[in-house]
Design a protein around this motif. Structure first.
Motif, PDB file in Angstrom:
ATOM      1  N   LYS A  12       0.837  -1.203   0.000  1.00 65.66           N
ATOM      2  CA  LYS A  12       0.000   0.000   0.000  1.00 65.66           C
ATOM      3  C   LYS A  12       0.872   1.254   0.000  1.00 65.66           C
ATOM      4  N   LEU A  13       1.939   1.256   0.797  1.00 67.33           N
ATOM      5  CA  LEU A  13       2.847   2.397   0.857  1.00 67.33           C
ATOM      6  C   LEU A  13       3.517   2.629  -0.487  1.00 67.33           C
ATOM      7  N   TRP A  14       3.944   1.559  -1.164  1.00 67.67           N
ATOM      8  CA  TRP A  14       4.575   1.696  -2.482  1.00 67.67           C
ATOM      9  C   TRP A  14       3.593   2.221  -3.513  1.00 67.67           C
ATOM     10  N   ILE A  18       4.238   5.592  -5.581  1.00 66.86           N
ATOM     11  CA  ILE A  18       4.325   5.598  -7.039  1.00 66.86           C
ATOM     12  C   ILE A  18       3.294   6.547  -7.635  1.00 66.86           C
ATOM     13  N   ASN A  19       2.077   6.557  -7.123  1.00 68.14           N
ATOM     14  CA  ASN A  19       1.015   7.403  -7.660  1.00 68.14           C
ATOM     15  C   ASN A  19       0.993   8.795  -7.042  1.00 68.14           C
ATOM     16  N   MET A  20       1.862   9.044  -6.064  1.00 69.77           N
ATOM     17  CA  MET A  20       1.857  10.294  -5.322  1.00 69.77           C
ATOM     18  C   MET A  20       0.444  10.559  -4.789  1.00 69.77           C
ATOM     19  N   GLU A  21      -0.100   9.530  -4.234  1.00 68.53           N
ATOM     20  CA  GLU A  21      -1.473   9.566  -3.764  1.00 68.53           C
ATOM     21  C   GLU A  21      -1.460   9.371  -2.264  1.00 68.53           C
ATOM     22  N   GLU A  22      -2.260  10.154  -1.560  1.00 72.98           N
ATOM     23  CA  GLU A  22      -2.317  10.018  -0.118  1.00 72.98           C
ATOM     24  C   GLU A  22      -3.746   9.768   0.340  1.00 72.98           C
ATOM     25  N   ASN A  71      -6.437  11.637  -2.324  1.00 67.14           N
ATOM     26  CA  ASN A  71      -6.449  12.947  -2.969  1.00 67.14           C
ATOM     27  C   ASN A  71      -6.744  12.852  -4.462  1.00 67.14           C
ATOM     28  N   LYS A  72      -6.832  11.629  -5.020  1.00 70.64           N
ATOM     29  CA  LYS A  72      -7.093  11.458  -6.446  1.00 70.64           C
ATOM     30  C   LYS A  72      -8.320  10.614  -6.764  1.00 70.64           C
ATOM     31  N   LYS A  73      -8.698   9.714  -5.844  1.00 71.62           N
ATOM     32  CA  LYS A  73      -9.790   8.806  -6.172  1.00 71.62           C
ATOM     33  C   LYS A  73     -10.522   8.319  -4.936  1.00 71.62           C
ATOM     34  N   LEU A  74     -11.620   7.630  -5.181  1.00 73.00           N
ATOM     35  CA  LEU A  74     -12.418   7.002  -4.139  1.00 73.00           C
ATOM     36  C   LEU A  74     -12.404   5.504  -4.405  1.00 73.00           C
ATOM     37  N   LEU A 136     -15.475  13.974   1.226  1.00 73.06           N
ATOM     38  CA  LEU A 136     -15.462  13.617  -0.197  1.00 73.06           C
ATOM     39  C   LEU A 136     -15.728  14.841  -1.068  1.00 73.06           C
ATOM     40  N   ASN A 137     -16.736  15.640  -0.715  1.00 70.74           N
ATOM     41  CA  ASN A 137     -17.029  16.832  -1.510  1.00 70.74           C
ATOM     42  C   ASN A 137     -15.879  17.833  -1.489  1.00 70.74           C
ATOM     43  N   SER A 138     -15.215  17.995  -0.348  1.00 65.34           N
ATOM     44  CA  SER A 138     -14.079  18.926  -0.297  1.00 65.34           C
ATOM     45  C   SER A 138     -12.895  18.395  -1.108  1.00 65.34           C
ATOM     46  N   GLN A 139     -12.705  17.078  -1.136  1.00 57.53           N
ATOM     47  CA  GLN A 139     -11.629  16.507  -1.947  1.00 57.53           C
ATOM     48  C   GLN A 139     -11.928  16.648  -3.440  1.00 57.53           C
TER      49      GLN A 139
END
Length: 160
Positions: A12-14, A18-22, A71-74, A136-139
């Protein structure tokens, strides 16, 4: 000697690196909602074995449901034998609806209905559904603002 990290945590951390996703928010199912359902199921055991089936089903649902906002998806998944998965970019989410019954309002849990460009997903007994909807709406707004900023930067670079 265990460091507290599992192989899944490392993967999960990798993926996030890789996606620069948090991960921004991770919804949980309501424990109180589970307890209420289990009490009802126990009463049904007195009448038939259907109550035992419901207890097992409710516990599997509780432990196999995950709903995460990054920060990019649900992303969301539920089920063990019959799985349903949601993986949608934030800009493809067209609506979020919550519904709460009387007990849900008192005990702060409810159902979250997420509509994407292609389908609708319902996650039952989410703890603090209003908070989930607000996050979710704020993201989604932050994602759209970031998208506009990136486009403006590209245009500025092109004009140089």
């Amino acid at each position: 000697m265990s460091s507290g990290w599992s192989f899944c945590d490392t993967i999960k951390l990798w993926k996030e690196f890789i996606n620069m996703e948090e991960v921004v928010y991770e919804a949980r199912l309501s424990v109180i909602g589970l307890i209420v359902k289990l009490i009802i199921d126990c009463f049904l055991i007195l009448f038939c074995f259907y109550g035992l089936y419901l207890i097992v089903k409710d516990l599997i649902t509780y432990f196999s449901t995950k709903l995460t906002i990054t920060n990019k998806k649900l992303t969301g998944k539920t089920g063990f034998i019959h799985k349903e998965e949601l993986d949608s970019p934030l800009n493809k989410i067209s609506g979020v609806k919550i519904s709460q019954g009387l007990f849900g309002q008192i005990l702060n849990y409810g159902n979250v209905c997420i509509t994407t460009a292609s389908s609708t997903f319902i996650f039952y007994q989410i703890q603090d559904p209003s908070r989930f909807k607000n996050v979710l709406n704020s993201q989604i707004e932050a994602y759209e603002e970031g998208k506009i900023d990136r486009q403006a930067k590209k245009m500025a670079d092109a004009l140089k």
